[in-house]
Motif scaffolding. Structure first.
Motif, PDB file in Angstrom:
ATOM      1  N   TYR A  42      42.373  14.426  43.997  1.00  0.00           N
ATOM      2  CA  TYR A  42      43.098  13.670  45.029  1.00  0.00           C
ATOM      3  C   TYR A  42      43.734  14.587  46.082  1.00  0.00           C
ATOM      4  O   TYR A  42      44.893  14.431  46.451  1.00  0.00           O
ATOM      5  CB  TYR A  42      44.137  12.754  44.384  1.00  0.00           C
ATOM      6  N   ILE A  43      42.946  15.513  46.574  1.00  0.00           N
ATOM      7  CA  ILE A  43      43.416  16.482  47.569  1.00  0.00           C
ATOM      8  C   ILE A  43      43.970  15.741  48.781  1.00  0.00           C
ATOM      9  O   ILE A  43      43.336  14.840  49.320  1.00  0.00           O
ATOM     10  CB  ILE A  43      42.281  17.448  47.958  1.00  0.00           C
ATOM     11  N   GLY A  44      45.178  16.113  49.181  1.00  0.00           N
ATOM     12  CA  GLY A  44      45.820  15.544  50.357  1.00  0.00           C
ATOM     13  C   GLY A  44      46.549  14.231  50.123  1.00  0.00           C
ATOM     14  O   GLY A  44      47.142  13.685  51.042  1.00  0.00           O
ATOM     15  N   ASP A  45      46.557  13.705  48.885  1.00  0.00           N
ATOM     16  CA  ASP A  45      47.134  12.396  48.593  1.00  0.00           C
ATOM     17  C   ASP A  45      48.293  12.531  47.599  1.00  0.00           C
ATOM     18  O   ASP A  45      48.082  12.606  46.390  1.00  0.00           O
ATOM     19  CB  ASP A  45      46.045  11.484  48.033  1.00  0.00           C
ATOM     20  N   VAL A  46      49.518  12.549  48.105  1.00  0.00           N
ATOM     21  CA  VAL A  46      50.700  12.732  47.261  1.00  0.00           C
ATOM     22  C   VAL A  46      50.829  11.605  46.235  1.00  0.00           C
ATOM     23  O   VAL A  46      51.100  11.856  45.059  1.00  0.00           O
ATOM     24  CB  VAL A  46      51.983  12.826  48.120  1.00  0.00           C
ATOM     25  N   TYR A  47      50.637  10.375  46.664  1.00  0.00           N
ATOM     26  CA  TYR A  47      50.759   9.235  45.757  1.00  0.00           C
ATOM     27  C   TYR A  47      49.804   9.377  44.572  1.00  0.00           C
ATOM     28  O   TYR A  47      50.208   9.295  43.410  1.00  0.00           O
ATOM     29  CB  TYR A  47      50.486   7.922  46.506  1.00  0.00           C
ATOM     30  N   ILE A  81      59.037  17.480  50.974  1.00  0.00           N
ATOM     31  CA  ILE A  81      59.963  16.440  50.530  1.00  0.00           C
ATOM     32  C   ILE A  81      59.911  15.203  51.428  1.00  0.00           C
ATOM     33  O   ILE A  81      60.296  14.111  51.000  1.00  0.00           O
ATOM     34  CB  ILE A  81      61.401  16.990  50.405  1.00  0.00           C
ATOM     35  N   SER A  82      59.387  15.339  52.638  1.00  0.00           N
ATOM     36  CA  SER A  82      59.276  14.161  53.505  1.00  0.00           C
ATOM     37  C   SER A  82      58.290  13.135  52.937  1.00  0.00           C
ATOM     38  O   SER A  82      58.271  11.989  53.364  1.00  0.00           O
ATOM     39  CB  SER A  82      58.881  14.564  54.932  1.00  0.00           C
ATOM     40  N   LYS A  83      57.493  13.546  51.941  1.00  0.00           N
ATOM     41  CA  LYS A  83      56.524  12.646  51.298  1.00  0.00           C
ATOM     42  C   LYS A  83      57.090  12.020  50.023  1.00  0.00           C
ATOM     43  O   LYS A  83      56.361  11.423  49.232  1.00  0.00           O
ATOM     44  CB  LYS A  83      55.242  13.415  50.944  1.00  0.00           C
ATOM     45  N   TRP A  84      58.409  12.110  49.828  1.00  0.00           N
ATOM     46  CA  TRP A  84      59.019  11.657  48.584  1.00  0.00           C
ATOM     47  C   TRP A  84      58.754  10.177  48.302  1.00  0.00           C
ATOM     48  O   TRP A  84      58.605   9.800  47.146  1.00  0.00           O
ATOM     49  CB  TRP A  84      60.518  11.950  48.557  1.00  0.00           C
ATOM     50  N   GLU A  85      58.674   9.360  49.340  1.00  0.00           N
ATOM     51  CA  GLU A  85      58.475   7.930  49.111  1.00  0.00           C
ATOM     52  C   GLU A  85      57.098   7.631  48.505  1.00  0.00           C
ATOM     53  O   GLU A  85      56.963   6.694  47.706  1.00  0.00           O
ATOM     54  CB  GLU A  85      58.686   7.139  50.392  1.00  0.00           C
ATOM     55  N   GLU A  86      56.099   8.430  48.853  1.00  0.00           N
ATOM     56  CA  GLU A  86      54.773   8.258  48.263  1.00  0.00           C
ATOM     57  C   GLU A  86      54.808   8.588  46.774  1.00  0.00           C
ATOM     58  O   GLU A  86      54.237   7.868  45.953  1.00  0.00           O
ATOM     59  CB  GLU A  86      53.760   9.145  48.981  1.00  0.00           C
ATOM     60  N   THR A 103      64.710  13.360  39.208  1.00  0.00           N
ATOM     61  CA  THR A 103      65.055  14.274  40.289  1.00  0.00           C
ATOM     62  C   THR A 103      63.815  14.560  41.119  1.00  0.00           C
ATOM     63  O   THR A 103      62.744  14.817  40.574  1.00  0.00           O
ATOM     64  CB  THR A 103      65.600  15.604  39.721  1.00  0.00           C
ATOM     65  N   PHE A 104      63.975  14.515  42.445  1.00  0.00           N
ATOM     66  CA  PHE A 104      62.940  14.926  43.387  1.00  0.00           C
ATOM     67  C   PHE A 104      63.429  16.193  44.058  1.00  0.00           C
ATOM     68  O   PHE A 104      64.551  16.217  44.574  1.00  0.00           O
ATOM     69  CB  PHE A 104      62.711  13.852  44.456  1.00  0.00           C
ATOM     70  N   VAL A 105      62.614  17.242  44.060  1.00  0.00           N
ATOM     71  CA  VAL A 105      62.970  18.492  44.725  1.00  0.00           C
ATOM     72  C   VAL A 105      61.788  18.999  45.539  1.00  0.00           C
ATOM     73  O   VAL A 105      60.632  18.706  45.231  1.00  0.00           O
ATOM     74  CB  VAL A 105      63.417  19.589  43.739  1.00  0.00           C
ATOM     75  N   GLU A 106      62.103  19.768  46.564  1.00  0.00           N
ATOM     76  CA  GLU A 106      61.063  20.433  47.340  1.00  0.00           C
ATOM     77  C   GLU A 106      60.967  21.876  46.875  1.00  0.00           C
ATOM     78  O   GLU A 106      61.981  22.541  46.666  1.00  0.00           O
ATOM     79  CB  GLU A 106      61.388  20.392  48.834  1.00  0.00           C
ATOM     80  N   VAL A 107      59.735  22.335  46.710  1.00  0.00           N
ATOM     81  CA  VAL A 107      59.463  23.722  46.347  1.00  0.00           C
ATOM     82  C   VAL A 107      58.634  24.358  47.463  1.00  0.00           C
ATOM     83  O   VAL A 107      57.990  23.657  48.239  1.00  0.00           O
ATOM     84  CB  VAL A 107      58.729  23.828  44.993  1.00  0.00           C
ATOM     85  N   SER A 108      58.646  25.667  47.537  1.00  0.00           N
ATOM     86  CA  SER A 108      57.926  26.326  48.629  1.00  0.00           C
ATOM     87  C   SER A 108      56.414  26.250  48.459  1.00  0.00           C
ATOM     88  O   SER A 108      55.689  26.126  49.446  1.00  0.00           O
ATOM     89  CB  SER A 108      58.366  27.783  48.777  1.00  0.00           C
ATOM     90  N   ARG A 109      55.943  26.323  47.198  1.00  0.00           N
ATOM     91  CA  ARG A 109      54.510  26.194  46.941  1.00  0.00           C
ATOM     92  C   ARG A 109      54.247  26.229  45.449  1.00  0.00           C
ATOM     93  O   ARG A 109      55.115  26.541  44.650  1.00  0.00           O
ATOM     94  CB  ARG A 109      53.714  27.270  47.654  1.00  0.00           C
ATOM     95  N   PHE A 110      52.992  25.910  45.097  1.00  0.00           N
ATOM     96  CA  PHE A 110      52.541  25.961  43.714  1.00  0.00           C
ATOM     97  C   PHE A 110      51.452  27.018  43.591  1.00  0.00           C
ATOM     98  O   PHE A 110      51.038  27.624  44.582  1.00  0.00           O
ATOM     99  CB  PHE A 110      51.992  24.597  43.269  1.00  0.00           C
ATOM    100  N   GLN A 114      46.444  23.400  47.043  1.00  0.00           N
ATOM    101  CA  GLN A 114      46.009  21.999  47.124  1.00  0.00           C
ATOM    102  C   GLN A 114      46.895  21.070  46.300  1.00  0.00           C
ATOM    103  O   GLN A 114      46.827  19.860  46.450  1.00  0.00           O
ATOM    104  CB  GLN A 114      44.551  21.870  46.689  1.00  0.00           C
ATOM    105  N   TRP A 115      47.721  21.651  45.424  1.00  0.00           N
ATOM    106  CA  TRP A 115      48.646  20.837  44.648  1.00  0.00           C
ATOM    107  C   TRP A 115      49.812  20.464  45.542  1.00  0.00           C
ATOM    108  O   TRP A 115      50.500  21.331  46.082  1.00  0.00           O
ATOM    109  CB  TRP A 115      49.180  21.578  43.443  1.00  0.00           C
ATOM    110  N   LEU A 116      50.046  19.200  45.712  1.00  0.00           N
ATOM    111  CA  LEU A 116      51.163  18.715  46.515  1.00  0.00           C
ATOM    112  C   LEU A 116      52.357  18.372  45.644  1.00  0.00           C
ATOM    113  O   LEU A 116      53.475  18.226  46.141  1.00  0.00           O
ATOM    114  CB  LEU A 116      50.732  17.478  47.307  1.00  0.00           C
ATOM    115  N   VAL A 117      52.125  18.266  44.338  1.00  0.00           N
ATOM    116  CA  VAL A 117      53.157  17.824  43.402  1.00  0.00           C
ATOM    117  C   VAL A 117      52.914  18.428  42.022  1.00  0.00           C
ATOM    118  O   VAL A 117      51.777  18.719  41.664  1.00  0.00           O
ATOM    119  CB  VAL A 117      53.179  16.272  43.320  1.00  0.00           C
TER     120      VAL A 117
END
Length: 126
Positions: A42-47, A81-86, A103-110, A114-117
């Motif tokens: 699901y590349i590019g799809d946070v939900y 983090i702007s994609k938190w609602e998805e 808890t929802f947090v923003e991280v700099s990268r994985f 390609q991992w968004l979450v």
């Protein structure tokens, strides 16, 4: 009692981790990325990535002898983090009846860009 659940990842041995670990009535699920058979899904799809990660984690909880109603805490780590609602939509579809601490947090990268979450879950088996 200690029980581990494998993710099947080739990285488990060199890193020294399991998908989940149960000790007594507690289960902790490791950071779970959107990977299937070594490939990012699901590349590019946070939900969809979030839903996939949470479903993998629930499967590990069940393999460790727990179930979704035992979940007491979830962590959702996002690169944007702007994609938190998805991500929240996916979380709500699975946990709205249970309402664990979350808890929802923003991280700099994985590890993989390609991992968004990534998700983590803690449980107490009743």
């Amino acid at each position: 009692m200690r029980k581990t659940v494998s993710s099947g990842s080739h990285l488990e041995v060199p890193i020294g981790f399991s998908r989940a670990c149960r000790v007594g009535n507690q289960i902790s699920v490791s950071g779970t990325a959107p990977i299937n058979n070594g490939e990012t899904v699901y590349i590019g799809d946070v939900y969809r990535q979030t839903k996939y990660c949470l479903e993998l984690s629930i499967g590990a909880i069940e393999e460790a002898g727990g179930n979704i109603s035992d979940v007491i805490r979830t962590r959702i780590m996002l690169t944007d983090i702007s994609k938190w609602e998805e991500a929240a939509k996916a979380h709500g579809e699975l946990f709205s009846a249970i309402k664990p601490a979350c808890t929802f947090v923003e991280v700099s990268r994985f590890i993989d860009e390609q991992w968004l979450v990534e998700t983590e879950i803690d449980c107490v088996v009743m």
